[in-house]
Write a protein that holds these residues in place. Structure first.
Motif, PDB file in Angstrom:
ATOM      1  N   LEU A  50      -1.987 -24.798  -4.469  1.00 17.18           N
ATOM      2  CA  LEU A  50      -1.193 -25.980  -4.781  1.00 17.18           C
ATOM      3  C   LEU A  50      -1.660 -26.566  -6.098  1.00 17.18           C
ATOM      4  CD1 LEU A  50       0.879 -28.156  -3.702  1.00 17.18           C
ATOM      5  CD2 LEU A  50      -1.130 -29.368  -2.794  1.00 17.18           C
ATOM      6  N   CYS A  51      -0.723 -26.929  -6.959  1.00 16.94           N
ATOM      7  CA  CYS A  51      -1.043 -27.726  -8.141  1.00 16.94           C
ATOM      8  C   CYS A  51      -1.057 -29.193  -7.731  1.00 16.94           C
ATOM      9  CB  CYS A  51       0.006 -27.525  -9.225  1.00 16.94           C
ATOM     10  SG  CYS A  51       0.087 -25.862  -9.898  1.00 16.94           S
ATOM     11  N   SER A  52      -2.126 -29.897  -8.054  1.00 16.28           N
ATOM     12  CA  SER A  52      -2.174 -31.297  -7.630  1.00 16.28           C
ATOM     13  C   SER A  52      -1.095 -32.130  -8.309  1.00 16.28           C
ATOM     14  CB  SER A  52      -3.561 -31.896  -7.886  1.00 16.28           C
ATOM     15  OG  SER A  52      -3.754 -32.267  -9.235  1.00 16.28           O
ATOM     16  N   VAL A  53      -0.548 -31.651  -9.423  1.00 13.62           N
ATOM     17  CA  VAL A  53       0.530 -32.374 -10.089  1.00 13.62           C
ATOM     18  C   VAL A  53       1.767 -32.465  -9.193  1.00 13.62           C
ATOM     19  CG1 VAL A  53       1.574 -30.381 -11.241  1.00 13.62           C
ATOM     20  CG2 VAL A  53       1.692 -32.633 -12.322  1.00 13.62           C
ATOM     21  N   THR A  54       1.875 -31.569  -8.222  1.00 11.70           N
ATOM     22  CA  THR A  54       2.957 -31.643  -7.240  1.00 11.70           C
ATOM     23  C   THR A  54       2.962 -32.997  -6.555  1.00 11.70           C
ATOM     24  OG1 THR A  54       2.586 -29.282  -6.838  1.00 11.70           O
ATOM     25  CG2 THR A  54       3.993 -30.435  -5.268  1.00 11.70           C
ATOM     26  N   LEU A  55       1.767 -33.563  -6.397  1.00  7.39           N
ATOM     27  CA  LEU A  55       1.586 -34.845  -5.710  1.00  7.39           C
ATOM     28  C   LEU A  55       0.882 -35.828  -6.636  1.00  7.39           C
ATOM     29  CD1 LEU A  55       0.367 -33.249  -2.358  1.00  7.39           C
ATOM     30  CD2 LEU A  55       2.621 -34.260  -2.749  1.00  7.39           C
ATOM     31  N   ARG A  56       1.323 -35.889  -7.871  1.00  4.12           N
ATOM     32  CA  ARG A  56       0.588 -36.671  -8.876  1.00  4.12           C
ATOM     33  C   ARG A  56       0.538 -38.157  -8.535  1.00  4.12           C
ATOM     34  NH1 ARG A  56       4.313 -35.168 -13.437  1.00  4.12           N
ATOM     35  NH2 ARG A  56       2.399 -34.700 -14.574  1.00  4.12           N
ATOM     36  N   ARG A  57       1.468 -38.640  -7.724  1.00  4.14           N
ATOM     37  CA  ARG A  57       1.463 -40.065  -7.365  1.00  4.14           C
ATOM     38  C   ARG A  57       0.659 -40.348  -6.101  1.00  4.14           C
ATOM     39  NH1 ARG A  57       6.618 -38.819  -9.086  1.00  4.14           N
ATOM     40  NH2 ARG A  57       7.294 -39.898 -10.971  1.00  4.14           N
ATOM     41  N   HIS A  58       0.020 -39.327  -5.559  1.00  2.00           N
ATOM     42  CA  HIS A  58      -0.715 -39.470  -4.306  1.00  2.00           C
ATOM     43  C   HIS A  58      -2.209 -39.291  -4.550  1.00  2.00           C
ATOM     44  CE1 HIS A  58       2.971 -39.356  -1.783  1.00  2.00           C
ATOM     45  NE2 HIS A  58       3.437 -38.710  -2.834  1.00  2.00           N
ATOM     46  N   PRO A  59      -3.043 -39.937  -3.759  1.00  2.00           N
ATOM     47  CA  PRO A  59      -4.497 -39.834  -3.964  1.00  2.00           C
ATOM     48  C   PRO A  59      -5.016 -38.432  -3.689  1.00  2.00           C
ATOM     49  CG  PRO A  59      -4.004 -41.040  -1.944  1.00  2.00           C
ATOM     50  CD  PRO A  59      -2.699 -40.846  -2.651  1.00  2.00           C
ATOM     51  N   ALA A  60      -6.161 -38.133  -4.266  1.00  2.00           N
ATOM     52  CA  ALA A  60      -6.754 -36.803  -4.132  1.00  2.00           C
ATOM     53  C   ALA A  60      -6.981 -36.419  -2.678  1.00  2.00           C
ATOM     54  CB  ALA A  60      -8.062 -36.741  -4.906  1.00  2.00           C
ATOM     55  N   ALA A  61      -7.391 -37.384  -1.857  1.00  2.00           N
ATOM     56  CA  ALA A  61      -7.636 -37.077  -0.441  1.00  2.00           C
ATOM     57  C   ALA A  61      -6.384 -36.545   0.235  1.00  2.00           C
ATOM     58  CB  ALA A  61      -8.132 -38.332   0.272  1.00  2.00           C
ATOM     59  N   GLU A  62      -5.218 -37.084  -0.150  1.00  2.00           N
ATOM     60  CA  GLU A  62      -3.961 -36.605   0.438  1.00  2.00           C
ATOM     61  C   GLU A  62      -3.613 -35.214  -0.070  1.00  2.00           C
ATOM     62  OE1 GLU A  62       0.695 -38.064   0.960  1.00  2.00           O
ATOM     63  OE2 GLU A  62      -0.840 -39.461   0.240  1.00  2.00           O
ATOM     64  N   VAL A  63      -3.898 -34.956  -1.338  1.00  2.00           N
ATOM     65  CA  VAL A  63      -3.664 -33.616  -1.890  1.00  2.00           C
ATOM     66  C   VAL A  63      -4.466 -32.581  -1.116  1.00  2.00           C
ATOM     67  CG1 VAL A  63      -3.905 -32.148  -3.927  1.00  2.00           C
ATOM     68  CG2 VAL A  63      -3.156 -34.526  -4.190  1.00  2.00           C
ATOM     69  N   VAL A  64      -5.746 -32.865  -0.910  1.00  3.20           N
ATOM     70  CA  VAL A  64      -6.613 -31.927  -0.184  1.00  3.20           C
ATOM     71  C   VAL A  64      -6.119 -31.744   1.247  1.00  3.20           C
ATOM     72  CG1 VAL A  64      -8.944 -31.569   0.698  1.00  3.20           C
ATOM     73  CG2 VAL A  64      -8.618 -32.413  -1.631  1.00  3.20           C
ATOM     74  N   ALA A  65      -5.787 -32.846   1.899  1.00  2.00           N
ATOM     75  CA  ALA A  65      -5.359 -32.765   3.291  1.00  2.00           C
ATOM     76  C   ALA A  65      -4.077 -31.956   3.434  1.00  2.00           C
ATOM     77  CB  ALA A  65      -5.165 -34.167   3.862  1.00  2.00           C
ATOM     78  N   LEU A  66      -3.132 -32.169   2.538  1.00  2.00           N
ATOM     79  CA  LEU A  66      -1.878 -31.425   2.627  1.00  2.00           C
ATOM     80  C   LEU A  66      -2.069 -29.941   2.301  1.00  2.00           C
ATOM     81  CD1 LEU A  66       0.849 -33.819   1.195  1.00  2.00           C
ATOM     82  CD2 LEU A  66       0.871 -32.666   3.412  1.00  2.00           C
ATOM     83  N   ALA A  67      -2.903 -29.637   1.305  1.00  2.00           N
ATOM     84  CA  ALA A  67      -3.167 -28.234   0.985  1.00  2.00           C
ATOM     85  C   ALA A  67      -3.804 -27.517   2.168  1.00  2.00           C
ATOM     86  CB  ALA A  67      -4.062 -28.130  -0.246  1.00  2.00           C
ATOM     87  N   ALA A  68      -4.738 -28.190   2.841  1.00  2.00           N
ATOM     88  CA  ALA A  68      -5.380 -27.590   4.011  1.00  2.00           C
ATOM     89  C   ALA A  68      -4.390 -27.444   5.155  1.00  2.00           C
ATOM     90  CB  ALA A  68      -6.574 -28.439   4.439  1.00  2.00           C
TER      91      ALA A  68
END
Length: 253
Positions: A8-26
């Protein structure tokens, strides 16, 4: 047969906090994350980068790359050093950069030379940290065309430089695949999305024939490559899990 690593590119969720990016990728059962330098991992902020590295590892994921927004050809040495330092703190094996600020058809010889010189400087500094460098293939840069991209790679002439690939906006499947064929030996990673026509965002399965054919080409050599989900319609976070499932299905041999 090459291994295709889904991420996942974190830019996909650029308006969301890093913790949410990690949680969604997992939750999406992806394997790796490319952390973007615009919001999640600002250049020069090594503390934030180190925190992202730990969060990513704690979730059982790897760091695919540092998705910087450095524009080669108009940078100073301090910006390059900050970018490499951030990637190092992040534990990123690769830095994505952009090939200038103008289309290949409009660039003068001196502008091309400046982009190549900055990239060489970046490659040399990154090599000391064991990091590779790869260009974003994007409109209005020197990598908007395969021939220009190959010429730039030859001008840079460093063993740790390569390119990303993504389907060019507005280009039909067959023509887009021709660009992949031309660049394939130099492709380090892929940004996966289905825009058609133009920049109209669609679900991945709506260009499934493109992605199945691209996967077949990417598996033709023994190298491993990251295939990174970059955009979803309306930037909707609830689409990450189903789109990741589609990505895995489309990449399957």
């Amino acid at each position: 047969m090459g291994t295709l690593i889904t991420g996942l590119c974190s830019v996909t969720l650029r308006r969301h906090p890093a913790a949410e990016v990690v949680a969604l990728a997992a939750a999406a059962r992806l394997e790796t994350i490319e952390w973007a330098g615009d919001l999640h991992a600002p250049p020069g902020d090594r503390a934030t980068a180190a925190d992202l590295r730990a969060r990513t590892a704690d979730a059982g994921l790897s760091v695919a790359a540092y998705g910087s927004y450095l524009r080669a050809g108009s940078t100073d040495p301090a910006e390059i050093s900050a970018t490499v330092g951030t990637a190092t703190a992040l534990g990123a094996p690769r830095i994505r950069i952009w090939a200038g600020t103008e289309a290949s058809a409009d660039a003068t010889g001196s502008r091309r030379a400046a982009v190549a010189a900055d990239t060489r400087r970046m490659c040399d500094e990154a090599a000391d940290a064991g990091i590779t460098v790869a260009f974003e293939c994007h409109a209005r840069t020197l990598t908007d065309d395969p021939a220009s991209t190959l010429s730039l790679l030859a001008d840079v002439a460093r063993p740790n430089v390569g390119t990303y690939w993504q389907p060019p906006n507005g280009m039909p499947d067959a023509a887009a695949l021709d660009t992949l064929d031309a660049l394939l030996p130099h492709v380090a990673a892929v940004h996966a999305f289905s825009w058609w026509p133009g920049t109209h965002r669609r679900r991945l399965h709506e260009r499934r024939h493109l992605w199945q054919a691209a996967a077949a080409r990417l598996r033709t050599d023994v190298r491993s490559r990251d295939v990174l989900l970059e955009f979803v319609p309306d930037d909707e976070p609830t689409l990450v899990v189903p789109e990741a499932a589609t990505l895995r299905r489309l990449l399957r041999p």
